[in-house]
Design a protein around this motif. Structure first.
Motif, PDB file in Angstrom:
ATOM      1  N   UNK A 351      13.677   2.181  37.525  1.00 16.67           N
ATOM      2  CA  UNK A 351      12.070   0.965  37.789  1.00 16.67           C
ATOM      3  C   UNK A 351      11.978   1.006  39.583  1.00 16.67           C
ATOM      4  N   UNK A 353       9.386  -0.154  40.935  1.00 14.20           N
ATOM      5  CA  UNK A 353       8.181  -1.498  41.640  1.00 14.20           C
ATOM      6  C   UNK A 353       9.318  -2.201  41.807  1.00 14.20           C
ATOM      7  N   UNK A 354      10.494  -2.553  41.069  1.00 18.24           N
ATOM      8  CA  UNK A 354      11.438  -3.502  41.014  1.00 18.24           C
ATOM      9  C   UNK A 354      12.884  -2.987  42.526  1.00 18.24           C
ATOM     10  N   UNK A 362      20.025  -2.978  33.769  1.00 15.75           N
ATOM     11  CA  UNK A 362      19.133  -2.924  32.834  1.00 15.75           C
ATOM     12  C   UNK A 362      19.641  -2.787  31.471  1.00 15.75           C
ATOM     13  N   UNK A 365      22.016  -4.412  29.714  1.00 21.53           N
ATOM     14  CA  UNK A 365      21.730  -6.194  30.058  1.00 21.53           C
ATOM     15  C   UNK A 365      22.570  -6.442  29.331  1.00 21.53           C
ATOM     16  N   UNK A 374      19.782 -15.378  30.420  1.00 22.62           N
ATOM     17  CA  UNK A 374      20.306 -14.203  32.155  1.00 22.62           C
ATOM     18  C   UNK A 374      21.223 -14.883  32.500  1.00 22.62           C
TER      19      UNK A 374
ATOM     20  N   UNK B 206      13.127  -9.356  30.310  1.00 18.54           N
ATOM     21  CA  UNK B 206      14.169  -8.454  31.010  1.00 18.54           C
ATOM     22  C   UNK B 206      13.257  -7.248  30.746  1.00 18.54           C
ATOM     23  N   UNK B 209       9.614  -6.367  31.295  1.00 20.73           N
ATOM     24  CA  UNK B 209       9.292  -6.234  32.773  1.00 20.73           C
ATOM     25  C   UNK B 209       9.590  -4.796  32.499  1.00 20.73           C
ATOM     26  N   UNK B 210      10.379  -4.604  31.909  1.00 24.38           N
ATOM     27  CA  UNK B 210      10.918  -3.135  32.015  1.00 24.38           C
ATOM     28  C   UNK B 210      10.179  -2.190  31.775  1.00 24.38           C
ATOM     29  N   UNK B 280       4.606  -4.623  33.800  1.00 25.52           N
ATOM     30  CA  UNK B 280       5.970  -4.955  34.742  1.00 25.52           C
ATOM     31  C   UNK B 280       6.054  -5.948  35.420  1.00 25.52           C
TER      32      UNK B 280
END
Lengths: 509, 339
Positions: A351, A353-354, A362, A365, A374, B206, B209-210, B280
């Motif tokens: 990803x 943008x992260x 991810x 997870x 989390x 999560x 967002x992913x 996102x």
């Protein structure tokens, strides 16, 4: 060499002792670089050496913090945002800059369409496009949509587009990274033509044999410092590699330890069929590194995407530890200890943008969930571990993954996949577009994983890597495995004969 | 109250982009100062309570929309969905009076049906976008039209009114207070907290967002993209149902004009709050502030005769554009080069 003839000519584009810092972080230290008309000047260096920054300065996308830019001998402030195209300086980015849904002709004339009164003059544009394409010896119809072209053809269109704008200086960021060998050949022929026309070409590549072959001069950068500018004929590839990394690179490939031929079979695939795969069978043993070679499009990726539950398959059987299995989702394969590491790290791997943390956790997870929440502490710990284990060198942990270098991205992707603690790891093109120093590290990681008892499948189009790393190699052609080579048989000639269809072993496992 | 509760934890996880995080809060603060300076009654207990209650509908729906948008989708059908659920709820409760009387039982049946309808409608949107592989914009544009015409049809072009006897039982849900705050505000607070935890502290958040960042990456990372996306639409449907439950007792009726343009207000609240429209990146705290900002604008215009109340839409539109423009600026600053 042509560079000798050109040595008296004023450079067309010249960076004179330019430095650059982003905020507090200096990335270029007083680097000088120039390129003359009719010359190919290669720029090499490890990821993070400052190549991209220098290229962007030359293309006017960045203004240097200090130093001068001379264009045709005159000090110039290049206009920002690619407007220096008007001066004849064109930068072709690694991620090609074409409108996918438009045709070749529309792309070439984008922003300066020919028109008669208020209507587009399609006829003249089509004719000119046809002429440009013919001049470059590219066999593409002007009315083809970009999305229907191969990556190599898209690259050609980019070059034709640049040439149609009377480019005097062409700066190319790793143009061959995604090309096959045949496509690279074709590409080099275009470069030769451009050279003959007197275009100055700046060429960035990680592939040293290509640099040796196509470039007249080469400049090496390391950690933002200028190391050397030499005529290519005066440098061996080893010397280039050494200057890039600043250390001996004698052991690019780790020593191969023999696998135990009697080790248990962890993965057995029988008679696999999909739309792209035709009756493929193979075995993988514990601790083995099995290579998959073959031309691009021979079905290697499709095969493993089907095995790992990413794409469905028509028929065939998969045995994990002797038990027949059929993964309906990636999660099932992951839970069974099989993970696939994609070759498309930007599109399918990370990803962009992260930051690193959500990327790292991810894939695995569920492991990071405690009481339905989390567990960010566990994630942080995993990130620290991953950074240390895979030597990820990011400026700070908050940097966006998309702003990291290719090598660091690849290491992060590897760390992300390893968080699933797989027993069988499938790596597709492990070192695409990364520098030689990082390549070496990745080969050693793979060898270390196998030594720990993990089974690794390496899909690669780079022959030396297959030969250097794998215990055994399966060669694919048109959706079938045409042969296996192992031990001393693993050499280029043998693999190429299977890949090209000159030789085919009788169906066996 | 609620804006503080939700905005603070968000700050903790994104400390480096303070401006973006604080922007909506600053905007709301400025609006409140303007409101107070124009008319000191703006900050009176009565008006603040009224403002929060009004925000609750859009706010609850917008929290659902935050999930859909964060996961890269869009739901245009929420306004019509609220209307058709309100209509059906009224029909069901009116019919239940004969059997169950006009007591709490009937109201609970109505509420239960509302939730089932909301989940069902969300599931339809979700399945059509994921399994049907139709773009969310098209699917929800379609269902928006369908639900809108259904409520008009049920009401026979007029208005569906809740049985007078049930109205008395149901009325307190909108008008009564509990520990000084009206019940809709409590529902808003509860939905906000659950939404915030779900998006920021769970694996599901999560996943959203992913998926919004890149569906391909999500797929290759063992995420069941279709299922998670469907869940976001179901959450949206559930939020619409909850909003409808507290909306129906307000007027006790539903018609073809119920909930018109709610979808735009909900999406606007989400965007003003800093959630990225293409997915996102989502912020529940921001969404809550966004809903409050939108309601506050209307409220200020009602309070003063500086600008005509008819220009409410203009002011809201300007705020949306300015909010997004400001966010664009700070995205640009984040651009750095390779390490």
């Amino acid at each position: 060499m042509p560079s000798h003839e050109n040595s008296d000519i004023t450079p067309l584009l010249c960076a004179d002792r330019v430095s650059m810092s982003f905020g507090e972080v200096p990335v270029l230290f007083s680097v000088s670089f120039d390129v003359k008309a009719g010359e190919v000047h290669a720029l090499i260096g490890e990821n993070g050496a400052g190549k991209s920054t220098l290229m962007k300065i030359l293309g006017g996308f960045h203004q240097p913090t200090s130093g001068r830019i001379l264009f045709e001998g005159e000090p110039t402030a290049l206009p920002p945002f690619g407007q220096s195209e008007a001066l004849g300086i064109v930068l072709i980015h690694q991620e090609l800059n074409l409108a996918e849904q438009m045709t070749v002709e529309e792309n070439i004339f984008l922003g300066r369409e020919h028109s008669r009164s208020i209507f587009l003059d399609r006829k003249s544009m089509t004719e000119l496009t046809r002429k440009y394409l013919a001049d470059m010896g590219v066999d593409i119809s002007p009315s083809t949509r970009i999305s229907d072209l191969s990556i190599a053809e898209k690259q050609m269109v980019e070059i034709v587009k640049a040439m149609s704008r009377d480019a005097k200086v062409l700066i190319m960021d790793e143009p061959t990274a995604v090309l096959t060998e045949a496509e690279t050949e074709l590409f080099f022929r275009q470069v030769e033509k451009l050279k003959a026309k007197g275009v100055a070409i700046v060429f960035v590549s990680h592939k040293l044999p290509e640099v040796k072959k196509i470039a007249d001069r080469v400049t090496i950068l390391r950690d933002g410092q200028w190391i050397a500018t030499k005529s290519t004929s005066d440098l061996t590839m080893d010397a280039m590699a050494q200057m890039m990394v600043g250390r001996e690179l004698s052991n690019l490939y780790p020593p191969k330890n023999e696998t135990d031929v009697d080790a248990e079979i962890v993965l057995a695939v029988r008679n696999m069929r999909t739309s792209e795969i035709n009756d493929v069978s193979f075995d993988l043993r514990k601790g083995e590194i099995l290579g998959f070679s073959g031309l691009v499009g021979s079905g290697r990726t499709a095969l493993f995407e089907a095995i790992c539950g990413i794409e469905p398959f028509e028929s065939g059987e998969i045995f994990v530890d002797g038990v027949s299995t059929h993964f309906k989702s990636v999660a099932e394969a992951r839970d069974a200890g099989i993970t696939y590491l994609t070759k498309d790290r930007k599109g399918k791997g990370l990803l962009l943008q992260q930051t690193m943390r959500p990327n790292l956790s991810l894939f695995a997870l569920p492991k990071f969930v405690k009481n339905f929440m989390m567990d960010t502490d566990a994630e942080e710990a995993a990130l620290k571990r991953g950074i240390r284990r895979f030597d990820i060198r990011a400026r700070d942990p908050k940097v966006l993954v998309g702003d990291m270098s290719g090598g660091n991205q690849q290491k992060l992707l590897l760390a992300k996949t390893m968080e699933c603690e797989p027993r069988i790891l499938i790596i597709d093109e492990p070192t695409r577009g990364i520098d030689v120093g990082t390549k070496q590290q990745i080969y050693h990681f793979i060898a270390a994983l196998a030594a720990d008892g993990m089974s690794v499948i390496v899909i690669s189009s780079e022959m030396p890597e297959i030969i250097g790393v794998c215990h055994r190699v399966a060669v694919m052609r048109e959706g079938r495995i045409t042969g296996f080579v192992s031990g001393s048989e693993i050499n280029e000639t043998e693999i190429v004969r299977y890949a090209a269809g000159l030789k085919e072993a009788p169906a066996h496992v | 109250m609620s804006e503080n509760a939700a905005a603070q934890p968000t700050k903790k996880s994104w400390p480096e982009i303070d401006f973006k995080t604080l922007g909506p809060a600053i905007a709301l603060l400025i609006l409140c100062i303007i409101g107070y300076s124009l008319n000191s009654a703006f900050l009176s207990e009565g008006n603040v309570t009224n403002l929060l209650t009004r925000s609750a509908f859009i706010g609850i729906i917008a929290i659902g929309a935050t999930f859909v948008i964060t996961a890269g989708g869009i739901d245009l059908s929420v306004g019509s969905m609220a209307a058709v659920i309100a209509g059906l709820m009224i029909i069901i409760m009116n019919n239940a009076v004969d059997t169950f009387g006009s007591g709490v039982a009937t109201v609970l049946i109505g509420c239960g049906c509302s939730i089932i309808l909301g989940i069902g409608a969300g599931w339809i949107n979700g399945v059509l976008t994921t399994k049907g592989k139709i773009e969310a914009f098209i699917v929800t544009l379609g269902t928006m039209g369908i639900y809108r015409s259904l409520v008009t049809y049920f009401a026979d072009g007029g208005t569906l009114s809740l049985d007078f006897a049930i109205r008395g039982t149901y009325r307190p849900v909108y008008y009564e207070s509990f520990f000084g705050l009206p019940i809709p505000v409590w529902v808003f607070i509860a939905v906000s907290i659950v939404g915030w935890v779900l998006l920021n502290r769970t694996a599901f958040g999560r996943f959203c967002t992913a998926i919004g960042s890149s569906e391909a990456v999500a797929k290759y990372s063992a995420i069941n993209v279709d299922r998670i996306k469907t869940y976001t639409y179901i959450i949206q449907g559930l939020c619409v149902a909850l909003a409808t439950i507290i909306y129906v007792p307000r007027l006790g009726s539903a018609s073809g004009s119920t909930g018109v343009l709610w979808e735009l207000e909900a999406i606007a609240a989400v965007i003003i709050g800093g959630t990225v429209l293409k997915g996102g990146y989502g912020r529940i705290g921001g969404t809550i502030l966004g809903a409050l900002i939108l309601t506050t604008i209307g409220n200020i215009l009602n309070f003063t005769d500086l600008i005509s109340n008819y220009l409410n839409g203009t002011m809201q539109g300007l705020i949306i554009i300015i909010a997004v423009w400001l966010q664009r600026g700070s995205w640009g600053k984040n651009k750095k080069t390779k390490t």
